[in-house]
Design a protein around this motif. Sequence first.
Motif, mmCIF file in Angstrom:
data_model
loop_
_atom_site.group_PDB
_atom_site.id
_atom_site.type_symbol
_atom_site.label_atom_id
_atom_site.label_comp_id
_atom_site.label_asym_id
_atom_site.label_seq_id
_atom_site.Cartn_x
_atom_site.Cartn_y
_atom_site.Cartn_z
ATOM 1 N N ALA A 167 -8.613 10.731 -15.100
ATOM 2 C CA ALA A 167 -8.786 12.246 -13.768
ATOM 3 C C ALA A 167 -8.769 13.663 -15.078
ATOM 4 C CB ALA A 167 -7.937 12.470 -13.191
ATOM 5 N N GLU A 168 -8.247 13.225 -15.365
ATOM 6 C CA GLU A 168 -7.114 15.347 -16.661
ATOM 7 C C GLU A 168 -8.846 14.700 -17.538
ATOM 8 O OE1 GLU A 168 -3.136 13.574 -18.424
ATOM 9 O OE2 GLU A 168 -2.687 15.012 -16.323
ATOM 10 N N GLU A 169 -9.191 13.501 -17.943
ATOM 11 C CA GLU A 169 -9.753 12.858 -19.061
ATOM 12 C C GLU A 169 -11.024 14.289 -18.415
ATOM 13 O OE1 GLU A 169 -9.114 9.045 -22.043
ATOM 14 O OE2 GLU A 169 -10.281 8.643 -20.176
ATOM 15 N N VAL A 170 -11.321 13.453 -17.215
ATOM 16 C CA VAL A 170 -12.738 14.029 -16.205
ATOM 17 C C VAL A 170 -12.737 16.388 -16.294
ATOM 18 C CG1 VAL A 170 -13.862 14.335 -13.850
ATOM 19 C CG2 VAL A 170 -13.389 12.190 -15.342
ATOM 20 N N ARG A 171 -11.285 16.263 -16.211
ATOM 21 C CA ARG A 171 -10.896 17.142 -16.289
ATOM 22 C C ARG A 171 -11.065 18.149 -17.154
ATOM 23 N NH1 ARG A 171 -5.901 20.805 -13.171
ATOM 24 N NH2 ARG A 171 -6.283 23.148 -14.209
ATOM 25 N N ALA A 172 -10.960 17.743 -18.492
ATOM 26 C CA ALA A 172 -11.351 18.043 -20.155
ATOM 27 C C ALA A 172 -12.182 18.500 -20.380
ATOM 28 C CB ALA A 172 -10.487 17.397 -21.218
ATOM 29 N N ALA A 173 -13.171 17.422 -19.738
ATOM 30 C CA ALA A 173 -14.590 17.456 -20.324
ATOM 31 C C ALA A 173 -15.091 18.466 -18.968
ATOM 32 C CB ALA A 173 -15.437 16.313 -19.591
ATOM 33 N N ALA A 209 -8.139 14.707 -6.474
ATOM 34 C CA ALA A 209 -8.321 15.567 -6.005
ATOM 35 C C ALA A 209 -7.132 17.192 -6.881
ATOM 36 C CB ALA A 209 -8.162 16.056 -4.256
ATOM 37 N N GLU A 210 -5.342 15.920 -7.344
ATOM 38 C CA GLU A 210 -4.871 16.622 -7.805
ATOM 39 C C GLU A 210 -4.673 16.910 -9.335
ATOM 40 O OE1 GLU A 210 -1.463 14.065 -7.466
ATOM 41 O OE2 GLU A 210 -1.284 13.292 -5.743
ATOM 42 N N VAL A 211 -5.533 16.374 -9.780
ATOM 43 C CA VAL A 211 -6.170 17.197 -11.297
ATOM 44 C C VAL A 211 -7.377 17.909 -10.801
ATOM 45 C CG1 VAL A 211 -7.138 16.421 -13.507
ATOM 46 C CG2 VAL A 211 -5.193 14.506 -11.847
ATOM 47 N N LEU A 212 -8.298 17.356 -10.252
ATOM 48 C CA LEU A 212 -9.686 18.473 -10.161
ATOM 49 C C LEU A 212 -9.426 19.267 -9.470
ATOM 50 C CD1 LEU A 212 -11.952 15.103 -10.596
ATOM 51 C CD2 LEU A 212 -11.124 17.015 -12.112
ATOM 52 N N GLU A 213 -8.372 19.712 -8.350
ATOM 53 C CA GLU A 213 -7.858 20.701 -7.662
ATOM 54 C C GLU A 213 -9.366 21.187 -6.710
ATOM 55 O OE1 GLU A 213 -6.801 23.561 -10.197
ATOM 56 O OE2 GLU A 213 -5.460 22.383 -10.840
ATOM 57 N N PRO A 214 -9.930 20.566 -6.340
ATOM 58 C CA PRO A 214 -11.655 21.119 -4.716
ATOM 59 C C PRO A 214 -10.855 21.754 -4.044
ATOM 60 C CG PRO A 214 -11.245 18.589 -4.965
ATOM 61 C CD PRO A 214 -9.978 19.150 -6.032
ATOM 62 N N LYS A 215 -11.295 23.019 -3.532
ATOM 63 C CA LYS A 215 -11.440 23.341 -2.484
ATOM 64 C C LYS A 215 -11.930 22.424 -1.587
ATOM 65 C CE LYS A 215 -12.144 27.556 -4.464
ATOM 66 N NZ LYS A 215 -12.539 27.469 -5.559
ATOM 67 N N THR A 216 -12.578 21.631 -1.389
ATOM 68 C CA THR A 216 -13.570 20.932 -0.488
ATOM 69 C C THR A 216 -13.462 19.201 -1.069
ATOM 70 O OG1 THR A 216 -14.134 22.604 0.861
ATOM 71 C CG2 THR A 216 -15.047 20.496 1.654
ATOM 72 N N VAL A 217 -13.318 18.205 0.329
ATOM 73 C CA VAL A 217 -14.020 16.954 -0.571
ATOM 74 C C VAL A 217 -14.963 16.841 1.016
ATOM 75 C CG1 VAL A 217 -13.074 14.902 -0.763
ATOM 76 C CG2 VAL A 217 -11.509 16.854 -1.682
ATOM 77 N N ILE A 218 -15.814 16.025 0.008
ATOM 78 C CA ILE A 218 -16.161 15.419 1.026
ATOM 79 C C ILE A 218 -17.059 13.222 0.178
ATOM 80 C CG2 ILE A 218 -19.020 15.063 1.455
ATOM 81 C CD1 ILE A 218 -19.981 17.921 0.280
#
Length: 445
Positions: free
Chosen positions: A158-164, A205-214
């Motif tokens: 998830a942190e790799e995705v966030r970095a990208a 959600a913890e790493v990418l911090e969305p306001k909304t999850v679908i």
Amino acid sequence: MQIEFVNHASVLMTHGQVALLSDPWYNGPAFHKGWRLLVETPDDRIRELLSRVTHIWISHEHPDHFSVGFFKRWGDMIRQRGIKLLFQDIDDQRVAYFLRAEGFDLTELTFGKSYELGKDVSVTCFKDEFYDSALSVRMGDTHVLNLNDCAVRTIARAEEVRAAVGTCDILLTQFSYAAWKGGRENRDWREAAAQEKLNNIKIQAEVLEPKTVIPFASFVSFAHERNAYLNDAANRPEDVIEAFLEAPFDLCVMQPGDVTDGRVRPGQNAAAVAYWAAQYDRAGQDLMTYDTVDEDTLRASFAKWRERVFANNSRAAMRLAQVASPIRVLQPVVVHLDDTGQSWRIDPPRGTLDKTDDPADLTMHSESLNFLFSNSFGFDTLGVNGTFEEAREGGFSRAARSISIENLNNLGIRFGPGLFLNPKIVGIFLDRLRGVSARMKRKTA
């Protein structure tokens, strides 16, 4: 910016003059009569939808995301309207070849590169494991991240995705398992797989911090008489809601036609849960079946499979791997066909298909084995649709290290001098097999 839910993994994201549709699969079965949509999308709805679409993104080649039937049925309208198609830029060109041959306007997305689709709208595609890709969509001030089936299951990933691509405002992600999980008696594995999907959402959600999850990309059922049992532990939308009652994000459950800008309307989730509950309750009706394939047809299909395998791999390298590899690849595999009573010994390096009385590794229907021989993605489809059973301990792992050779070829892995030039993919493949073996041994114990 608005997101309109269409079906399964398909949403329409609009902003200004741009309308981006994802993964349109709206009718018919998938994975060799293994899956059905919980509800199909009517033609008049599809026609109206396409009248607004400017771009279609296909996340990966699996038929619940890349539906050949959809592009055949609606190709004229897509071409006439000048709708642009987007797909990942990968070595395996089968999807791209098909789309170009059909005359579509295709852009292959380089991973990590931002593409402008229109005023204040850009997309960035990134790769995940074997086939999957995800799409980061920036529309105005809103960042939508469509993970669909991507296996973002650890904090590190998830942190790799966030970095990208950074954090996101809205996250779209799969919420239930979607493949074979160890046979009828192995409900524990299916329950664990269902829980793992919820854990994945929590990590994402913890790493990418969305306001909304679908939650999406799981509105299907195993719909064959041989695999319907796999539905017994699948997550439903209400399971996702219950798991995240105290979450720091809003959960937005959607039914066909629902539209959101990221906010959840009062009563929307309850209405969507009730709608999907009715669809799930009908899912076990009218299960699909297979037709017996005769021996001559099976042998002819195997001959074509052998021809493709030998064209894409060095026979000498295959034989060397069979004898010398420490992970026991390309060993002979025995498949028992329970509709004909025959057992067949498949030896890929030798290119032989022989009847045998040896203990079977897998049990399946003759139509399944014929499908495997007839399609380069056959073993991958078998693993997803789950219309087989493991006949003895370690049977699936042995088969996956042998008769899945064309799936490896599709990933660019060929038996020859350059076999280990892609150690990451090889490592993922072996790690998956270790996980399956561990689950099956746990069931036996």
